[in-house]
Design an enzyme around this catalytic site. Structure first.
Site, PDB file in Angstrom:
ATOM      1  CB  VAL A  11     -67.292 -96.150  91.054  1.00  0.00           C
ATOM      2  CG1 VAL A  11     -66.893 -96.272  92.761  1.00  0.00           C
ATOM      3  CG2 VAL A  11     -68.795 -95.836  91.214  1.00  0.00           C
ATOM      4  CB  SER A  13     -63.359 -89.997  91.141  1.00  0.00           C
ATOM      5  OG  SER A  13     -62.707 -90.937  90.212  1.00  0.00           O
ATOM      6  CG  MET A  32     -53.278 -86.238  90.187  1.00  0.00           C
ATOM      7  SD  MET A  32     -54.173 -85.943  91.320  1.00  0.00           S
ATOM      8  CE  MET A  32     -55.714 -86.172  91.855  1.00  0.00           C
ATOM      9  CB  CYS A  97     -51.343 -88.216 100.130  1.00  0.00           C
ATOM     10  SG  CYS A  97     -51.791 -88.444  98.268  1.00  0.00           S
ATOM     11  CB  CYS A 193     -52.898 -95.305  97.402  1.00  0.00           C
ATOM     12  SG  CYS A 193     -51.565 -93.905  97.917  1.00  0.00           S
TER      13      CYS A 193
END
Length: 366
Positions: A11, A13, A32, A97, A193
Site C-alpha cells: 500500500v 508504494s 523489483m 538492500c 524480506c
C-alpha cells in the site's frame, strides 16, 4: 518531471505513485524482484506482489516495468548477510538492500529508462539546507524509516522523492481506500524480506548447517546445548531450551555472548543482568548523509536498533570508524547492527557496530 516509482505491491508504494500522479508528475512504476525461490527456502511472494503492482498501475493508468535484481541482491546483500551470521554477528539486510539495490541498482535502471527521479514508499523526508540535502525523520514517528536509510548520500537524495514523509500511516490507508487502490487493505509485510513469516532458524540452517555446542554461564558452568552460535542474537530469550535446572531459580535465561572460535554460547539469567549492558560502542567506517561528519567530536542522539528511543551520546570520529559513549548503559547492543546518529529531526548517518564494552563485547575496559 518523469518519476519512476519503486512499486513493491504494497500500500505504501501504491500511495506514493498516487500522490505523484495527482501532483502532475509523469509517473511510471517499476517492480523489483530481489529474491527467487532456490528450491530450499519455500515459496516466494514475488509473483503475488508483482500482480498487485500491475493492478495498481492499471488503476492509475501508469506504464509498468519489471526487473529481476535477484543476482545483484544475492551478491550485494545476501552473501554479506550469510558471512555476518557465519562470523557470529547479527546483520541488518534492510540497510544494505537500500544502499545497494533500491538506491543504486534501481536508480541506475530508472535512469536507463529515462527517469529524472525515483520515488519509494519509505517514511522519511528530504530537504535542502545550506546547499546540501538532508535526510529527515518522517512525520509518523512510529513508521519512520531513516534508521534503514542512513547510508544514503547526497547523490541518492538528490535523485529521490519520499511522497509519504509528511503523512501518517492512517492517512496513507485512507488515501488508498478513497482511490480504490487494489492494495488498500493489504497487510504490511513483516520481518526480513526474503524470509517473510517463516521460521528464521530453519531458514538460516538451509545455508549455515547446525553446529551444536555448549551453552555456558559467564562463570563457565555448562547449562545446555545450542544448535549453532550463529542462530542466536544478544538479548535473545526464546528458543534456548533451558529451564527447570536445580539451583538456578526461576528467572529466564538470555544470550549474553558468543565465542565463535570455541563454538560456545554464553547465557545468563535475568533480563537486566550486567552481562547485557554497554556504554561504549566502536563501529566500522561510517556513512555520512552530508558526505562528512559534523565535527571530529560531537554530541548527538543515537539508535542501536530500529524503534529504539533516542539515546544521548558523545561521538568521536576515528580513522577506522566511530566511538560512541552513551550517557546511560545500553542493553544488548549487537555487533552487525547499525549505530545511527541524529541531530534533532536530522539523520546524520551511521555505521555498522563492531564491538562494545559489554563483558563479551570485545572492547574490554576503557
Amino acid at each position: 518531471m518523469r518519476v519512476m516509482v519503486g512499486l513493491s505491491g504494497g500500500v505504501d508504494s501504491s500511495v506514493a505513485a498516487l500522490l505523484l500522479k495527482q501532483a502532475g508528475q509523469a509517473v511510471e512504476g517499476l517492480f523489483m524482484q530481489n529474491w527467487e525461490d532456490d528450491g530450499r527456502t519455500g515459496p516466494c511472494r514475488a509473483d503475488a506482489d508483482r500482480k498487485d503492482a500491475v493492478a495498481v498501475c492499471g488503476r492509475l493508468a501508469l506504464p509498468f516495468h519489471a526487473r529481476n535484481f535477484a543476482a545483484e541482491y544475492w551478491d550485494g546483500v545476501f552473501a554479506h548477510f550469510l558471512a555476518e551470521y557465519r562470523a557470529g554477528r547479527t546483520p541488518n539486510p534492510d540497510v544494505l538492500c537500500n544502499r545497494e539495490i533500491k538506491f543504486k541498482t534501481f536508480l541506475e535502471e530508472a535512469r536507463a529508462l529515462g527517469a529524472e527521479k525515483i520515488a519509494t514508499g519509505h517514511y522519511a523526508r528530504i530537504d535542502r539546507h545550506e546547499g546540501a540535502y538532508r535526510l529527515l525523520r518522517a512525520a509518523d514517528a512510529a513508521k519512520d524509516q531513516t534508521y534503514f536509510l542512513h547510508a544514503l548520500g547526497q547523490t541518492q537524495l538528490a535523485a529521490t522523492l519520499f511522497p509519504l514523509g509528511g503523512l501518517l500511516k492512517t492517512q496513507v490507508r485512507a488515501l488508498a481506500r478513497e482511490a480504490a487502490l487494489p492494495t488498500h487493505a493489504k497487510k504490511d509485510s513483516t520481518g526480513i524480506c526474503f524470509i517473510g513469516e517463516r521460521d528464521f532458524r530453519a531458514f538460516l540452517a538451509q545455508y549455515l548447517p547446525a553446529r551444536p555446542g555448549p551453552m555456558r554461564t559467564p562463570e563457565g558452568r555448562e547449562v545446555g546445548e545450542h544448535q549453532g552460535v550463529m542462530y542466536y542474537t544478544l538479548g535473545q530469550r526464546h528458543g534456548l531450551g533451558i529451564g527447570g535446572r536445580a539451583g538456578t531459580g526461576g528467572e529466564p535465561w538470555y544470550v549474553v555472548g558468543k565465542d565463535v572460535a570455541a563454538n560456545v554460547l554464553y547465557v545468563a539469567q535475568g533480563g537486566e543482568n550486567r552481562w547485557l549492558y554497554a556504554r561504549r560502542v566502536r563501529t566500522e567506517t561510517p556513512s555520512w548523509v552530508a558526505g562528512r561528519p559534523p565535527a571530529a567530536h560531537f554530541r548527538c542522539t543515537a539508535k542501536t536498533r530500529y524503534r529504539q528511543s533516542d539515546q544521548p551520546c558523545t561521538v568521536t570520529v576515528r580513522e577506522d570508524g566511530l566511538e560512541a559513549w552513551f550517557d546511560q548503559p545500553q542493553r544488548a547492543v549487537t555487533p552487525g547492527q547499525s549505530l545511527v546518529l541524529y541531530d534533532g529531526e536530522v539523520c546524520l548517518g551511521g555505521a555498522v557496530i563492531a564491538a562494545t564494552d559489554a563483558p563479551f563485547g570485545g572492547l574490554g575496559a576503557a
